[in-house]
Design a protein around this motif. Structure first.
Motif: not given
Length: 304
Positions: A241-250
């Motif tokens: 979840s943290k990595a996906l947030g970083r990838a989406l800048h969210r």
């Protein structure tokens, strides 16, 4: 090489067909609607209709001069499981495999390998221990489906004298459907986060490595039996979840309680709220080199 592919119009199937054509192979696809498959997959593909994979043998003509088969057919698991859906999930895998083998019986001497899709769900929910191909099956619904599915592959391969890599695939990251697509909306809205505490492991793998591993299994004579198709470094749901947030800048800080997922999806929620730390020991031992072994890079590529 001439290769027959089932499930060719799905997320993985389209990418497999494209990769086979790009490297110069001849591709035959078996589809319920041959004309639609031909239109979707484009020129260079020979399409044969197999209108009832659960009820009738695959058309023998599709296997003329075929050297290898990649079998990807199966009802999507990511839907609410009614009794009828659970039966379809099972039958679309077990019966289609049995009927595929029935159609392959007269394929001729050139056919040497059946690469069969399977799933990391074979192992059932596990804790944080690393799970390789030597581990036994789980006992939940999906594990039972996969056990029966793989048994059909082994029985058919033994009857026909084929090598049979069985590819236990994890959570596929792709830019065209699959698990990632279903995760994106809440994260894009800034309300994404770990599910059910986030401690469960996700055996993620980028679509490029799913395709790469399937073709590696097709080509590699020593590849036989179960192969985990998952990245070498599985992560917890919280870290994903943290990595996906970083990838989406969210932000990715809004926890989703397990009971909410269960209310939404019923029994199917177990595939989200539990997990398995599957590692690709056999693939690595055989010499496969992952194209996208790190999660941040894999997510950037999938979202590009």
């Amino acid at each position: 090489m001439k290769v027959a592919v089932t499930g060719a119009t799905g997320t993985i199937g389209r990418s497999v067909v494209r990769a086979l054509l790009d490297r110069g192979d001849s591709v035959v696809v078996l589809s319920r609607d041959g004309a639609a498959a031909q239109a979707k997959l484009g020129p260079g593909v020979e399409a044969h209709e197999w209108t009832d994979p659960k009820g009738s043998a695959a058309p023998a003509a599709a296997f003329a001069d075929v050297e290898g088969v990649i079998h990807l057919l199966g009802e999507p698991v990511a839907q609410r499981w009614s009794d009828s859906v659970k039966q379809e999930i099972r039958d679309s895998r077990v019966l289609s495999t049995r009927n595929l083998v029935a159609g392959m019986r007269d394929a001729g001497p050139r056919l040497s390998v059946l690469v069969a899709q399977s799933a990391s769900g074979y192992y059932g929910p596990r804790g944080d221990e690393q799970v390789d191909e030597s581990e036994p099956a789980g006992s939940d619904f999906l594990a039972g489906v996969v056990v029966d599915w793989e048994a059909e592959v082994r029985t058919g391969a033994e009857e026909l004298g084929l090598r049979a890599p069985i590819c236990r695939t994890g959570v596929v990251l792709s830019d065209s459907g699959g698990a990632l697509e279903k995760m994106l909306l809440p994260f894009k809205l800034g309300v994404g986060g770990p599910v059910a505490g986030g401690k469960q492991y996700m055996p993620w793998v980028h679509i490029d490595d799913v395709v790469g591993a399937l073709l590696f299994a097709l080509d590699t004579g020593a590849a036989d039996g179960p192969l985990n198709i998952a990245a070498p470094a599985p992560v917890t749901n919280k870290d994903f979840s943290k990595a996906l947030g970083r990838a989406l800048h969210r932000p990715a800080i809004m926890p989703v309680p397990g009971f909410a997922i269960k209310l939404l999806y019923g029994e199917m929620a177990t595939i989200v709220t539990t997990g398995v730390r599957a590692v690709p020991s056999r693939l690595l031992d055989l010499g496969y080199e992952f194209k996208r072994p790190q999660l941040d890079g894999a997510l950037r590529a999938a979202l590009a």
